[in-house]
Motif scaffolding. Structure first.
Motif, PDB file in Angstrom:
ATOM      1  N   ALA A  63     -40.621-104.878 -19.043  1.00 30.00           N
ATOM      2  CA  ALA A  63     -40.844-105.769 -20.188  1.00 30.00           C
ATOM      3  C   ALA A  63     -39.526-106.072 -20.901  1.00 30.00           C
ATOM      4  O   ALA A  63     -39.303-107.195 -21.357  1.00 30.00           O
ATOM      5  CB  ALA A  63     -41.840-105.133 -21.156  1.00 30.00           C
ATOM      6  N   TYR A  65     -36.554-106.109 -19.469  1.00 26.02           N
ATOM      7  CA  TYR A  65     -35.826-107.034 -18.585  1.00 26.02           C
ATOM      8  C   TYR A  65     -36.392-108.451 -18.716  1.00 26.02           C
ATOM      9  O   TYR A  65     -35.651-109.440 -18.732  1.00 26.02           O
ATOM     10  CB  TYR A  65     -35.922-106.551 -17.136  1.00 26.02           C
ATOM     11  CG  TYR A  65     -34.668-106.818 -16.339  1.00 26.02           C
ATOM     12  CD1 TYR A  65     -33.778-105.795 -16.021  1.00 26.02           C
ATOM     13  CD2 TYR A  65     -34.354-108.100 -15.915  1.00 26.02           C
ATOM     14  CE1 TYR A  65     -32.618-106.044 -15.304  1.00 26.02           C
ATOM     15  CE2 TYR A  65     -33.195-108.363 -15.200  1.00 26.02           C
ATOM     16  CZ  TYR A  65     -32.338-107.333 -14.899  1.00 26.02           C
ATOM     17  OH  TYR A  65     -31.188-107.581 -14.192  1.00 26.02           O
ATOM     18  N   ALA A  66     -37.726-108.514 -18.806  1.00 25.38           N
ATOM     19  CA  ALA A  66     -38.371-109.830 -18.988  1.00 25.38           C
ATOM     20  C   ALA A  66     -37.931-110.460 -20.301  1.00 25.38           C
ATOM     21  O   ALA A  66     -37.805-111.680 -20.403  1.00 25.38           O
ATOM     22  CB  ALA A  66     -39.889-109.677 -18.957  1.00 25.38           C
ATOM     23  N   LYS A  71     -38.316-114.044 -19.490  1.00 31.57           N
ATOM     24  CA  LYS A  71     -39.401-114.242 -18.527  1.00 31.57           C
ATOM     25  C   LYS A  71     -40.747-113.794 -19.080  1.00 31.57           C
ATOM     26  O   LYS A  71     -41.698-113.635 -18.325  1.00 31.57           O
ATOM     27  CB  LYS A  71     -39.089-113.484 -17.235  1.00 31.57           C
ATOM     28  CG  LYS A  71     -38.096-114.211 -16.351  1.00 31.57           C
ATOM     29  CD  LYS A  71     -37.939-113.524 -15.023  1.00 31.57           C
ATOM     30  CE  LYS A  71     -36.974-114.302 -14.138  1.00 31.57           C
ATOM     31  NZ  LYS A  71     -36.550-113.550 -12.971  1.00 31.57           N
ATOM     32  N   HIS A  72     -40.802-113.559 -20.390  1.00 30.76           N
ATOM     33  CA  HIS A  72     -42.104-113.205 -20.965  1.00 30.76           C
ATOM     34  C   HIS A  72     -43.028-114.407 -20.849  1.00 30.76           C
ATOM     35  O   HIS A  72     -42.589-115.561 -20.936  1.00 30.76           O
ATOM     36  CB  HIS A  72     -41.957-112.824 -22.440  1.00 30.76           C
ATOM     37  CG  HIS A  72     -41.786-111.353 -22.626  1.00 30.76           C
ATOM     38  ND1 HIS A  72     -42.671-110.430 -22.139  1.00 30.76           N
ATOM     39  CD2 HIS A  72     -40.800-110.641 -23.223  1.00 30.76           C
ATOM     40  CE1 HIS A  72     -42.249-109.227 -22.443  1.00 30.76           C
ATOM     41  NE2 HIS A  72     -41.105-109.317 -23.082  1.00 30.76           N
TER      42      HIS A  72
END
Lengths: 172, 434
Positions: A63, A65-66, A71-72
């Motif tokens: 999460a 990294y997202a 990239k969420h």
């Protein structure tokens, strides 16, 4: 490369290692467990406790990294209908501010959960692993997300400033 | 009242682009502070709900899908399907649809399916004279089929949130998925019936067909074995869905390295990292929706919705139309994972009161959200598909509307009002009584 960039790079490398290691551990752990159980009638005692700890690190560092790679998952449709860039930027800054404040609040609650777990938290049933190893992933995850949301907020504010300056320049 | 305000806050935060998990947390935080709840229960509650091995089936299927996608297996599957329907008028469109259904069931990702099969099929469709808008529309619609054909990540999520059987949910959406595949193929062929620009594949001699069948089946078998291995293992009672997912990851390694030769160790490490990021984005949503659904249940949101619906009508069939419309709208606004996470805890208790079983509702959810994902104006898959083959959005709209009207809508109606379609397989294979 300045000091902050070096730290950022170091943290990203550490995140990469955690992601690949936790993914591999979960896959090998569950796969081996299944093969041992059904082919050799043996059981990996307590393996599930280790696997779920690795899974929590995978979930929360994933999460994080997202967050920094944006990239969420969002359901944003506002910018598709609004053509005024100034309003779009302002709404983006507002939504990032709300997200940042929420991440900060949940970091605080995460800290309380982590602290409670450190002081009073129990151990797992089979391998007696302190539960704080899993709980800490939630706290660290929220803290890192807060940091990345803060930097994104600053980026968006400077984006709005540049846009406003370009409008002023065009008017002159 | 605070529940309704929290719902309004949720909708606003979603629309303005707050990431979905944080939109859920906005509503949670509002309820915590206005409802006088103690926030110290929140994070431990989420941890206790997620601290289970069952939910790991999702990241493992994502990893397996990522690995099979990198193994470049798409063209083998396409050439196998092409052998059977490639020479009928509109047959290449049917090849694209069936390939998407098969590939989607293996990878479990609509985007991966669209990118993998699209990169193979778009040049072929163009060469065969298919209008670009038509090609983009059928590929976008077909890429969602993996949501219904098992093993489906959406069904695992639904089963976990709804506390019901993963196996039964897998089976519930299978028949609707097949019906939808067939209807899409028919709509595709009907739309192209008068198109004189189509180039058909040359007819094969019987002997050449047999040789091609053997060669192409041989190349496609290792990939096609994966869903069979997973489903056979699960339904044979040998492995749990999580274990089957882990075995499918292990299985893809030798076939990716040795048979299809598309995998490298660097590619495996990248896939693991990408899968973990996707997993993180999904799991943080799962974590936060657990908190929100707990508070909504404490606030009796399902009861409020039920009262609202029954104030409109007492008729079960009319109420189901309203629920379907609500879910299609949710599917239009959100991606499939967020939509299933939001709609399941809110609507499942409501439909159970209407006499719909959780297994039947699993299929209804799958079809609805799939339909929502390709319904304009917010149809990300349609836009992605148009980007991939260079079709303009307005060119994709007419064929998409035909597919929605004559494939999706009938499937949705059949699935909603004929429970036998979703309950027959679970009752035959798992012996469930409905």
């Amino acid at each position: 490369m300045n000091f902050i960039q070096k730290i950022d790079l170091g943290i990203k490398k550490l995140q990469n290692i955690i992601l690949v290691a936790s993914c591999s551990f979960v896959t090998i752990g569950i796969g081996t467990g299944a093969i041992l159980r059904y082919l050799f009638k043996k059981d990996l005692y307590g393996a599930e406790e280790l696997i779920t700890i690795a899974a929590f690190w995978m979930y929360f560092i994933g999460a994080v990294y997202a967050t920094h790679s944006r990239k969420h998952i969002t359901a944003e449709i506002f910018s598709s209908f609004c053509r005024n860039l100034k309003i779009v930027y302002s709404v983006k800054i507002f939504s990032l501010s709300v997200t940042f404040l929420l991440a900060l609040l949940y970091s605080w609650w995460g800290w309380e959960f982590f602290h409670w777990s450190l002081v009073k938290g129990g151990k797992s049933v089979a391998l007696l692993i302190p539960l704080v190893y899993g709980h800490s992933a939630i706290f660290i995850g929220f803290v890192l997300m807060t940091v990345y949301f803060f930097f994104q907020l600053i980026e968006e504010i400077s984006g709005l400033r540049i846009h406003l300056k370009s409008i002023e320049g065009a008017e002159i | 009242m605070i529940t309704i305000v929290s719902l309004i806050i949720l909708v606003i935060t979603l629309v303005i682009g707050i990431p979905v998990p944080f939109a859920f947390l906005t509503a949670v935080t509002y309820l915590i502070f206005t409802g006088d709840y103690d926030p110290s229960f929140l994070l431990p509650y989420g941890f206790s709900k997620m601290n289970t091995i069952v939910i790991l089936a999702i990241p493992l299927f994502i990893i397996a899908g990522g690995l099979i996608n990198r193994s470049k297996v798409g063209d083998k599957l396409v050439s196998l399907v092409e052998l059977f329907v490639g020479r009928i008028k509109g047959g290449l469109g049917a090849v694209a649809i069936v390939s998407c259904a098969v590939f989607g069931s293996i990878t479990g990702s609509a985007c991966a399916t669209l990118s993998a099969i699209g990169s193979i099929m778009f040049p072929r469709l163009e060469k065969a004279g298919y209008p670009t808008g038509h090609s983009a529309a059928i590929m976008a619609n077909a890429s969602v089929l993996g949501m219904l054909i098992p093993p489906s990540s959406i069904m695992i999520l639904y089963a976990w949130v709804g506390q019901t059987s993963v196996l039964a949910c897998f089976l519930s959406s299978f028949v609707p998925g097949i019906i939808l595949t067939i209807l899409m193929c028919i709509v595709n062929m009907v739309l192209l019936r008068n198109n004189k620009d189509l180039v058909l594949e040359p007819k094969m001699q019987k002997k050449e067909f047999q040789t091609q069948l053997l060669t192409r089946t041989g190349k496609g078998i290792p990939a096609l074995t994966m869903p069979l291995l997973v489903l056979g293992g699960i339904y044979g009672g040998f492995v749990t869905p999580t274990e089957a997912a882990a075995i499918s990851v292990i299985y893809t390694l030798p076939i990716g390295f040795l048979i299809y030769r598309g995998l490298t160790w660097k590619g495996v490490a990248e896939t693991l990292k990408e899968s973990a990021i996707t997993t993180g984005a999904i799991m943080i949503m799962l974590y936060t929706i657990m908190l929100l659904s707990r508070l909504y249940i404490m606030e009796d949101l399902p009861g409020l919705i039920m009262n609202f619906l029954t104030s409109i009508s007492d008729n079960k069939y009319i109420l189901m139309i309203l629920i379907n419309i609500f879910m299609v709208i949710i599917g239009m606004l959100m991606d499939d994972v967020s939509a299933v996470l939001l709609s399941t805890p809110i609507l499942l208790p409501v439909v159970v009161q209407l006499g719909i079983t959780p297994i039947h509702f699993a299929a209804i959810v799958g079809v609805n959200l799939g339909m929502g994902n390709v319904t304009p104006p917010t149809a990300p898959l349609l836009y992605l598909s148009g980007q991939l083959n260079g079709a303009k959005t307005h060119e994709t709209l007419t064929p998409t509307l035909y597919i929605l009207a004559f494939a999706w809508l009938p499937t949705l109606v059949f699935t909603t009002y004929l429970p036998v379609l979703s309950q027959w397989l679970p009752s035959v294979i798992l012996g469930l009584n409905f």
